[in-house]
Scaffold this motif. Structure first.
Motif, PDB file in Angstrom:
ATOM      1  N   MET A   1      14.641 -12.534  18.325  1.00 23.93           N
ATOM      2  CA  MET A   1      14.306 -11.144  18.645  1.00 23.93           C
ATOM      3  C   MET A   1      12.902 -11.081  19.247  1.00 23.93           C
ATOM      4  N   THR A   2      12.762 -10.316  20.282  1.00 28.13           N
ATOM      5  CA  THR A   2      11.455 -10.113  20.906  1.00 28.13           C
ATOM      6  C   THR A   2      10.627  -9.160  20.052  1.00 28.13           C
ATOM      7  N   PRO A  59       9.613 -11.398  15.332  1.00 28.34           N
ATOM      8  CA  PRO A  59      10.953 -11.939  15.598  1.00 28.34           C
ATOM      9  C   PRO A  59      11.792 -12.194  14.349  1.00 28.34           C
TER      10      PRO A  59
END
Length: 235
Positions: A1-2, A59
């Motif tokens: 995940m960004t 993240p």
């Protein structure tokens, strides 16, 4: 995940964290949080239970808050790019000194002025609080001018995340119109120099919902619902 940065508008101190993320060139997304309506809502509490911005969703799904913590987190992960420093180095100490001053003295100096804007007060109380706030802002500017000590940037010859944080707070004087920044030539030159920085221009455009040209790796906005969905998935 960004990573997702939750930034507050209008005039949030999260401005500095946007600038810092742009400078690093690391990928990130943004979630716009309206103040005071959304930031104090039940919907936002899973992100920040005390209702403040900025917050940074990492993240792994962890969420951290407070500008100083976020900026130090980003800096620690960009040592190789020149934004972070060895914890035993003089620059590391200088960065934390400047961030701490900006957070405790410079930021807080504007508190009385924001209170007069955000709360209903009788004219006499409002004027008294404004007078008090002006004195605090003038003192904080004078102190920071002394700490700058003729340097081009707050840490010396190169800009740092302290300058990013400064850019987000110093503009509050433009909003309140209380101090002639020209009295403080070093700070005034620093502020004007930062206004020409592409990341500062980007953060301003983002806040004002104008066309914004990233010089980093901004991957777009997500809604609060989308961000909360990412938080649940990570959990």
């Amino acid at each position: 995940m960004t990573p997702i940065l939750f930034y507050g508008v209008p005039e949030g101190c999260s401005f500095g964290s946007i600038v810092a993320l742009e400078w690093t060139g690391a990928p990130y997304r943004l979630c716009r949080i309206e103040m005071p309506a959304v930031v104090s809502s039940e919907a936002y509490k899973p992100v920040n239970p005390i209702g403040e911005t900025p917050s940074l969703m990492l993240p792994d799904g962890r969420v951290m808050s407070e500008s100083m913590a976020i900026l130090n987190h980003i800096a620690a992960r960009t040592v190789g790019k020149g934004w972070g420093f060895d914890p035993k180095s003089e620059k590391f100490d200088r960065l934390n000194q400047m961030l701490a001053f900006l957070n405790t003295a410079f930021f807080n100096a504007f508190g009385p002025l924001w209170h007069t804007v955000e709360h209903e007060l009788d004219p006499q109380a409002k004027q008294a609080l404004r007078t008090y706030g002006i004195a605090k802002v003038e003192k904080a500017h004078a102190q920071l001018e002394t700490l700058l000590g003729g340097r081009e940037w707050l840490l010396g010859d190169e800009k740092s995340f302290a300058d990013a944080y400064f850019a987000g707070i110093a503009r509050w004087n433009d909003f309140h119109q209380v101090v002639d920044r020209g009295q403080f030539p070093g700070l005034n030159a620093l502020y004007e120099r930062l206004q020409q920085d592409p990341a500062v221009r980007f953060a301003w455009a983002i806040e004002h919902q104008e066309e914004a040209q990233t010089s980093g790796q901004f991957l777009g906005h997500v809604s609060l619902d989308e961000a909360l969905g990412s938080l649940k998935q990570a959990a």
